[in-house]
Design an enzyme around this catalytic site. Structure first.
Site, PDB file in Angstrom:
ATOM      1  N   ASP A  21     -13.028  96.716  23.519  1.00 52.49           N
ATOM      2  CA  ASP A  21     -14.251  96.218  22.877  1.00 52.49           C
ATOM      3  C   ASP A  21     -14.478  96.880  21.516  1.00 52.49           C
ATOM      4  O   ASP A  21     -14.048  98.011  21.290  1.00 52.49           O
ATOM      5  CB  ASP A  21     -15.441  96.482  23.808  1.00 52.49           C
ATOM      6  CG  ASP A  21     -16.667  95.651  23.440  1.00 52.49           C
ATOM      7  OD1 ASP A  21     -16.520  94.680  22.663  1.00 52.49           O
ATOM      8  OD2 ASP A  21     -17.758  95.968  23.924  1.00 52.49           O
ATOM      9  N   ASN A  69     -16.801  84.674  26.765  1.00 58.36           N
ATOM     10  CA  ASN A  69     -16.439  84.646  25.342  1.00 58.36           C
ATOM     11  C   ASN A  69     -16.236  83.220  24.809  1.00 58.36           C
ATOM     12  O   ASN A  69     -16.252  82.994  23.599  1.00 58.36           O
ATOM     13  CB  ASN A  69     -15.166  85.478  25.065  1.00 58.36           C
ATOM     14  CG  ASN A  69     -15.377  86.977  25.170  1.00 58.36           C
ATOM     15  OD1 ASN A  69     -14.466  87.717  25.546  1.00 58.36           O
ATOM     16  ND2 ASN A  69     -16.581  87.457  24.844  1.00 58.36           N
TER      17      ASN A  69
HETATM   18  C1  IPE Z   1     -15.923  92.159  27.075  1.00 62.20           C
HETATM   19  O1  IPE Z   1     -16.421  92.392  25.790  1.00 62.20           O
HETATM   20  C2  IPE Z   1     -14.783  91.192  27.019  1.00 62.20           C
HETATM   21  C3  IPE Z   1     -13.586  91.663  26.315  1.00 62.20           C
HETATM   22  C4  IPE Z   1     -13.391  92.862  25.846  1.00 62.20           C
HETATM   23  C5  IPE Z   1     -12.520  90.705  26.191  1.00 62.20           C
HETATM   24  P1  IPE Z   1     -17.725  91.621  25.269  1.00 62.20           P
HETATM   25  O2  IPE Z   1     -17.966  92.119  23.891  1.00 62.20           O
HETATM   26  O3  IPE Z   1     -17.546  90.166  25.427  1.00 62.20           O
HETATM   27  O4  IPE Z   1     -18.827  92.124  26.294  1.00 62.20           O
HETATM   28  P2  IPE Z   1     -20.406  92.194  26.146  1.00 62.20           P
HETATM   29  O5  IPE Z   1     -20.852  90.849  25.695  1.00 62.20           O
HETATM   30  O6  IPE Z   1     -20.688  93.241  25.118  1.00 62.20           O
HETATM   31  O7  IPE Z   1     -20.888  92.588  27.503  1.00 62.20           O
HETATM   32  C1  IPE Z   2     -13.691  92.719  21.767  1.00 61.42           C
HETATM   33  O1  IPE Z   2     -14.349  92.946  20.568  1.00 61.42           O
HETATM   34  C2  IPE Z   2     -12.770  91.512  21.701  1.00 61.42           C
HETATM   35  C3  IPE Z   2     -13.257  90.316  22.424  1.00 61.42           C
HETATM   36  C4  IPE Z   2     -14.312  90.293  23.181  1.00 61.42           C
HETATM   37  C5  IPE Z   2     -12.490  89.114  22.282  1.00 61.42           C
HETATM   38  P1  IPE Z   2     -15.686  92.177  20.191  1.00 61.42           P
HETATM   39  O2  IPE Z   2     -15.317  90.920  19.494  1.00 61.42           O
HETATM   40  O3  IPE Z   2     -16.542  92.030  21.381  1.00 61.42           O
HETATM   41  O4  IPE Z   2     -16.350  93.182  19.147  1.00 61.42           O
HETATM   42  P2  IPE Z   2     -17.859  93.673  19.107  1.00 61.42           P
HETATM   43  O5  IPE Z   2     -18.183  94.181  20.476  1.00 61.42           O
HETATM   44  O6  IPE Z   2     -18.683  92.492  18.740  1.00 61.42           O
HETATM   45  O7  IPE Z   2     -17.875  94.753  18.083  1.00 61.42           O
HETATM   46 MG    MG Z   3     -17.902  93.220  22.275  1.00 58.88          MG
END
Ligand code: IPE
Ligand code: IPE
Ligand code: MG
Length: 245
Positions: A21, A69
């Site tokens: 993340d 997502n």
């Molecule tokens: C969890 O991260 C999913 C992945 C790392 C692929 P998110 O960024 O989607 O999770 P939330 O929304 O902060 O819980």
């Molecule tokens: C994790 O990084 C990757 C996916 C969930 C695909 P994020 O895209 O959630 O990045 P932040 O959490 O918004 O910084």
């Molecule tokens: Mg994230």
């Protein structure tokens, strides 16, 4: 002494799960679009999988894209799917060289056809590899996985192939996407968020949780070793007392 030298190689977790993340925030820090972060996250994947393999980890399961997502802006979703295709085709040679076996869990039918094709073909190419098993959780939701398991079992009962009293934890686990993976002993989440976000809810029942403020594109080899060292300092009691373990 680096972190790697301090690791007790006889007590390395067999399976590490990772919630990768913080890509978006990382990109924002450079004044760039979120996809810039996703692109740079690929380097972390390569390094972390190699580092895990180097210390003898057998399975690594990476949260790549959650079912939730899909609700992100269309532009970002498309960019991530494109990145998946290009990263797989770029990394395949290295995966073969490193004897990595690629696998995937999740609702893969949701993927764009091109993406699914690339994934399937990469999995086939690496299917004979005997090194670390790298499982990508894509379009993955743990609640959906659990619901699906319940459905499969209900069908077996309905067809007269299984008695309700024979529904054990093992039967339940056998009907999850992860049926051929041991439970992870260590779960790592980057980016300073303290939540599980619908990841491997059944499988992490007794996993050690490791949270780090580092954003995923900054999480590299040494960080993985640091997490494993932290894991090795903990006492896993499984409900018993300290004196018993
Ligand atoms: C969890 O991260 C999913 C992945 C790392 C692929 P998110 O960024 O989607 O999770 P939330 O929304 O902060 O819980
Ligand atoms: C994790 O990084 C990757 C996916 C969930 C695909 P994020 O895209 O959630 O990045 P932040 O959490 O918004 O910084
Ligand atoms: Mg994230």
């Amino acid at each position: 002494m680096g972190y790697q030298d301090q690791i007790d190689l006889s007590r390395v977790p067999q399976h590490i799960a990772v919630i990768m993340d913080g890509n978006g925030r990382w990109a924002k820090g450079f004044g760039k679009l979120r996809v810039f972060g996703h692109h740079n996250g690929v380097k972390s994947v390569r390094e972390v999988v190699e580092a895990a393999d180097d210390i003898g980890v057998k399975y690594i399961t990476l949260y790549t894209f959650s079912s939730e997502n899909w609700n992100r802006p269309k532009l970002e979703v498309t960019a991530i799917m494109e990145l998946l295709v290009s990263a797989l085709s770029k990394e395949i040679a290295q995966m073969m060289k490193n004897n990595v076996k690629l696998s995937a869990i999740g609702d893969l039918d949701m993927l764009p056809p091109r993406c699914l094709r690339e994934l399937t073909s990469s999995m086939e190419k690496t299917s004979g590899n005997t090194g670390i098993v790298m499982t990508l959780a894509i379009s993955y939701s743990s609640r959906r996985e659990l619901t699906q398991s319940a459905k499969n079992i209900a069908q077996l009962v309905k067809d007269g192939k299984l008695n309700p009293e024979d529904i054990t934890e093992e039967v339940f686990a056998q009907n999850l996407y992860t049926h051929d993976l041991p439970d992870p002993e260590l779960l790592i989440r980057t980016s300073g968020e303290y939540r599980i976000s619908n990841y491997l809810l059944w499988q992490i029942a007794y996993a050690e949780l490791y949270f780090t403020p580092k954003l995923w594109p900054d999480f590299r080899r040494e960080d993985l070793f640091e997490a494993v060292l932290d894991y090795q300092k903990r006492e896993r009691r499984f409900g018993k007392t300290s004196e018993q373990v």
